[in-house]
Motif scaffolding. Sequence first.
Motif, PDB file in Angstrom:
ATOM      1  N   LYS A 197      46.418  44.495  39.264  1.00 24.45           N
ATOM      2  CA  LYS A 197      47.165  44.598  40.523  1.00 24.45           C
ATOM      3  C   LYS A 197      47.602  46.037  40.783  1.00 24.45           C
ATOM      4  N   ALA A 198      47.931  46.747  39.717  1.00 27.85           N
ATOM      5  CA  ALA A 198      48.408  48.115  39.865  1.00 27.85           C
ATOM      6  C   ALA A 198      47.333  49.061  40.373  1.00 27.85           C
ATOM      7  N   GLN A 199      46.054  48.701  40.184  1.00 23.92           N
ATOM      8  CA  GLN A 199      44.984  49.587  40.624  1.00 23.92           C
ATOM      9  C   GLN A 199      44.079  48.950  41.683  1.00 23.92           C
ATOM     10  N   HIS A 200      44.492  47.795  42.202  1.00 24.07           N
ATOM     11  CA  HIS A 200      43.701  47.104  43.222  1.00 24.07           C
ATOM     12  C   HIS A 200      43.753  47.875  44.545  1.00 24.07           C
ATOM     13  N   THR A 201      42.628  47.918  45.229  1.00 16.59           N
ATOM     14  CA  THR A 201      42.567  48.611  46.521  1.00 16.59           C
ATOM     15  C   THR A 201      43.497  47.966  47.541  1.00 16.59           C
ATOM     16  N   ASN A 202      43.609  46.636  47.480  1.00 14.36           N
ATOM     17  CA  ASN A 202      44.490  45.887  48.390  1.00 14.36           C
ATOM     18  C   ASN A 202      45.445  45.030  47.565  1.00 14.36           C
TER      19      ASN A 202
ATOM     20  N   LEU B 242      34.788  45.429  38.064  1.00 10.37           N
ATOM     21  CA  LEU B 242      34.405  44.403  39.030  1.00 10.37           C
ATOM     22  C   LEU B 242      35.349  44.400  40.223  1.00 10.37           C
ATOM     23  N   VAL B 243      36.619  44.531  39.962  1.00 13.19           N
ATOM     24  CA  VAL B 243      37.613  44.559  41.042  1.00 13.19           C
ATOM     25  C   VAL B 243      37.346  45.728  41.978  1.00 13.19           C
ATOM     26  N   GLN B 244      37.116  46.890  41.424  1.00 11.35           N
ATOM     27  CA  GLN B 244      36.836  48.062  42.252  1.00 11.35           C
ATOM     28  C   GLN B 244      35.610  47.851  43.126  1.00 11.35           C
ATOM     29  N   GLN B 245      34.572  47.244  42.564  1.00 11.37           N
ATOM     30  CA  GLN B 245      33.335  47.039  43.304  1.00 11.37           C
ATOM     31  C   GLN B 245      33.472  45.939  44.361  1.00 11.37           C
ATOM     32  N   ILE B 246      34.036  44.809  43.963  1.00  8.95           N
ATOM     33  CA  ILE B 246      34.132  43.677  44.877  1.00  8.95           C
ATOM     34  C   ILE B 246      35.110  43.959  46.014  1.00  8.95           C
ATOM     35  N   SER B 247      36.130  44.760  45.748  1.00 11.88           N
ATOM     36  CA  SER B 247      37.119  45.088  46.783  1.00 11.88           C
ATOM     37  C   SER B 247      36.498  45.785  47.988  1.00 11.88           C
TER      38      SER B 247
END
Length: 230
Positions: A183-188, A145-150
């Motif tokens: 957080k370690a793999q978040h785009t931002n 979800l994080v990857q997509q929403i980012s």
Amino acid sequence: MTDFALKRQQILSKIEAACKKNARKFEDVQLLAVSKTHPAEVLRAMHAAGQCRFGENYLQEALSKQEQLQDLDLEWHFIGHVQRNKTKPLAAHFDWVHGVDRLIIAERLSTQRPENLKPLNICIQVNIDGQDSKDGCVPAEVPELVQQISQLANIRLRGLMVIPKPDNTVAFADAKTLFDEVKAQHTNPDDWNTLSMGMSGDLEDAIAAGSTMVRVGTALFGARDYKLDK
């Protein structure tokens, strides 16, 4: 000092004590006033006491208060469950939305965010301890979800929101672990700075585990038989 100012100071003192006990900075934990069911004049009084962040659960009630309080510089958070048919007014009238647990909701919020407004801050709601009665995605769904929403243009993905079972303080630690892993793999990664957890009865435990935003209603506003200062 008004009753509202006194209650607010008591909560801030609890937050400060919890931060000190756990070697955290007081300024790293924000107080979100959960103002559902309380009338606009109460929010106005709380704002006069220094509170600017307010969390609402019910859309129509919140929109009415926003209309009445448009002369004040307030930060509006929607903390209820987000339904697909409510995304347009949420996108237009709120600064933060905490209850996002599906990609389609985030996509609609992004598409419907007015161009003249800053990107909408959102938190992913996680059902951290598998409650049948609670909304939220399961922890395993969060990384994708994080990857997509980012990638959404008008969304600023800020972190996680959890509501564990009462007295399940272990869930706070689980949420912090998940938060750090993402957080370690978040785009931002600089945007990923909000862990919304902890309420009136368990804010100290939440802060000890790493909460950056506590949602406080009853302990802040008291019962609804208050009398406003004239």
